[in-house]
Motif scaffolding. Structure first.
Motif, PDB file in Angstrom:
ATOM      1  N   GLY A  95       0.841  -1.182   0.000  1.00 45.83           N
ATOM      2  CA  GLY A  95       0.000   0.000   0.000  1.00 45.83           C
ATOM      3  C   GLY A  95       0.885   1.244   0.000  1.00 45.83           C
ATOM      4  O   GLY A  95       0.705   2.147  -0.793  1.00 45.83           O
ATOM      5  N   GLN A  96       1.832   1.282   0.913  1.00 39.18           N
ATOM      6  CA  GLN A  96       2.788   2.383   0.978  1.00 39.18           C
ATOM      7  C   GLN A  96       4.175   1.791   0.768  1.00 39.18           C
ATOM      8  O   GLN A  96       4.497   0.755   1.331  1.00 39.18           O
ATOM      9  N   ASP A 106       2.622   1.096  11.106  1.00 41.11           N
ATOM     10  CA  ASP A 106       1.245   0.887  10.664  1.00 41.11           C
ATOM     11  C   ASP A 106       1.142   0.984   9.146  1.00 41.11           C
ATOM     12  O   ASP A 106       0.423   0.228   8.506  1.00 41.11           O
ATOM     13  N   ARG A 107       1.874   1.917   8.580  1.00 41.20           N
ATOM     14  CA  ARG A 107       1.811   2.095   7.126  1.00 41.20           C
ATOM     15  C   ARG A 107       2.635   1.045   6.384  1.00 41.20           C
ATOM     16  O   ARG A 107       2.349   0.721   5.231  1.00 41.20           O
ATOM     17  N   SER A 149       2.980  -2.082   7.476  1.00 47.56           N
ATOM     18  CA  SER A 149       2.375  -3.399   7.667  1.00 47.56           C
ATOM     19  C   SER A 149       0.992  -3.417   7.027  1.00 47.56           C
ATOM     20  O   SER A 149      -0.021  -3.329   7.709  1.00 47.56           O
ATOM     21  N   ARG A 150       0.995  -3.510   5.737  1.00 46.45           N
ATOM     22  CA  ARG A 150      -0.263  -3.547   4.981  1.00 46.45           C
ATOM     23  C   ARG A 150      -0.145  -4.662   3.972  1.00 46.45           C
ATOM     24  O   ARG A 150       0.934  -4.943   3.454  1.00 46.45           O
TER      25      ARG A 150
END
Ligand SMILES: *Cc1c(COP(=O)(O)O)cnc(C)c1O
Length: 479
Positions: free
Chosen positions: A439-440, A472-473, A475-476
């Protein structure tokens, strides 16, 4: 495995830190012996599918666990009646030591607490967070060791555990275990010695005739000790030991549940189903190395540490924060040498050392976990360090814009929105907006000095918040 799949795995690994070669001085511990890795890998693979959930179903695992515990009991001067458990790592050993201490004392008034020197590993704070205890954080003395008087003053009727490190991760020195354990024992409180990183070194160091201040079960009042096999036991990742002076002290660690229609769950650790792979890997490595193997590796690692300490002392702009008690070195630098730039310059030369941010009155430092594998490369280390110091001094300190510094100093992490974090992470260059694999995209800059300099200005709670947002960003799911 198909050639294609193997190639894909190799590609995935391409940006990882090297686990062999003795040039990665944090995260990994390299014996420098190819057979040791091969033995560990083969045993992990052979037992990967076994399940430590039930020792009667896989008696091999029980036997290997009891063998490792016996070896550790001997090394750490445990009295007859001492027991132990193999866990998945240092953090699990620490979690269980804290959980056991809490559950052994349902009588304490109010919220139970543990008294820790401020150099105690972050795992104790994780344990307190998970299990609802309070941590009483006591600043260490000027020698970076636990301040005994201050620790004693922090103990009260709700204290269930006193913690000492042998040695501390950040500074590599051993706390005054004897005085702390005596004070705890006098008050009927458990005393845990966290020897996760250094226990396997210090035990053998004493047998090599090195002077080691007392810290094992030979010290009265020490009730439990944690020591990791996946650090200086040179075992594959996934094993630590938690030893208790007696079976009675261990009992609250065990968990049983029969009140459901399935099998009676009976666990010694936090995991229930657990692979026997890491345990078998550690057992096989310990068998392969034996006492003589560990003595030789310990001598090599300690000698390498002495050599590196000497190099540091001779190098302008570099200082030892304190004299190492085992194989961990903390460096500090003078004003002309930016420690974060030094880490980048070392990495550019193939050496991975670990930056440690400022804490209270202590400025930033650089951490080195020296393992036996490094001993074969000391001349290269010295050369790389000299070049990295020269390049860092020439580059000058990292400049953080005054305006940015003021903003960071004033930020309150609790008031930040998701968009604020996005902006902060992009400004720090930590998250790119290129749609990479995930995602990122993980867009770590080539050089981390600027990021570290910025984080260094932040309060611990802001560092935590920013890095959690970062994680958080990262771990997608890959889409
Ligand atoms: C590494 C370490 C831990 C935590 O161990 P993990 O294996 O990383 O979970 C705890 N205490 C000390 C002193 C350590 O060095």
């Amino acid at each position: 495995m198909t050639e294609q799949l193997r190639r894909r795995l190799d590609e995935l690994r391409a940006n990882d830190l090297p686990v062999h070669g003795g040039r990665t001085l944090a995260y990994v511990y390299d014996s420098g012996l190819a057979e040791v890795d091969a033995v560990g890998r083969e045993a992990v693979a052979a037992f990967a599918g076994t399940n430590g959930l039930d020792p009667t179903a896989f008696p091999s695992l029980l036997r290997m666990e009891n063998d490792l515990v016996a070896m550790a009991c001997d090394l750490l001067d445990a009295p007859a009646g001492a027991v132990g458990t193999v866990t998945s790592g240092g953090t699990e050993s620490v979690l269980l030591a804290v959980q056991g201490a809490r559950d052994a004392r349902p009588d304490v008034p109010g919220r139970p607490n543990l008294v820790v020197p401020d150099t105690a590993h972050a795992a104790f704070h994780k344990a307190a967070h998970y299990f609802g205890l309070e941590t009483r954080i006591v600043p260490v003395g000027p020698d970076h060791r636990a301040d005994v008087e201050a620790m004693i003053a922090a103990i009260d009727d709700s204290t269930v555990l006193v913690v000492a490190s042998a040695p501390s991760y950040a500074h590599g020195v051993i706390d005054p275990v004897a005085a702390l354990a005596a004070a705890a024992a006098e008050r009927g409180i458990r005393c845990h010695v966290d020897a996760c990183i250094g226990g396997w070194v210090l035990g053998w160091a004493a047998r090599l005739g090195r002077e080691v201040v007392p810290w094992t079960f030979a010290v009265d009042g020490v009730t439990s000790i944690s020591v990791d096999l996946h650090k200086y036991g040179y075992a594959p990742k996934g094993t630590s030991l938690l030893l208790h002076r007696s079976a009675e002290l261990r009992r609250p660690q065990f968990f049983a549940w029969a009140d459901w229609p399935g099998y009676t769950m009976l666990n010694t650790t936090m995991q229930s189903t657990k692979s026997g792979g890491p345990l078998a890997g550690a057992w096989a490595v310990a068998q392969h190395l034996g006492e003589q193997g560990y003595l030789d590796l310990t001598r090599a690692a300690l000698d390498a540490t002495d050599v590196i300490a000497g190099v540091v002392e001779r190098t302008e702009h570099l200082h030892l924060l304190c004299r190492p008690d085992s194989t961990l070195i903390a460096l500090r630098t003078d004003e002309a040498l930016d420690p974060f730039t030094l880490c980048d310059e070392m990495a550019a030369r193939g050496w991975h050392v670990q930056p440690q941010l400022s804490y209270r009155t202590q400025g930033p430092t650089v951490h080195l976990s020296v393992s036996a594998g490094t001993a074969q490369h000391l001349a290269e280390f010295e050369e790389a360090l000299a070049a990295a110091v020269a390049a860092s001094v020439a580059a000058g300190p990292v400049q953080v814009d005054d305006g940015v510094a003021a903003v960071v100093a004033a930020l309150d992490p609790t008031s930040l929105s998701d968009e604020d974090f996005d902006g902060l992470l992009a400004a720090a260059g930590l998250i790119g907006d290129a749609p990479g694999d995930g995602g990122q995209a993980l867009a770590l800059p080539e050089r981390m000095a600027e990021v570290n300099a910025l984080l260094d200005l932040a309060t611990p709670s802001l560092r935590e918040a920013v890095l959690v947002a970062f994680l958080d960003r990262l771990s997608r799911p890959v889409g």
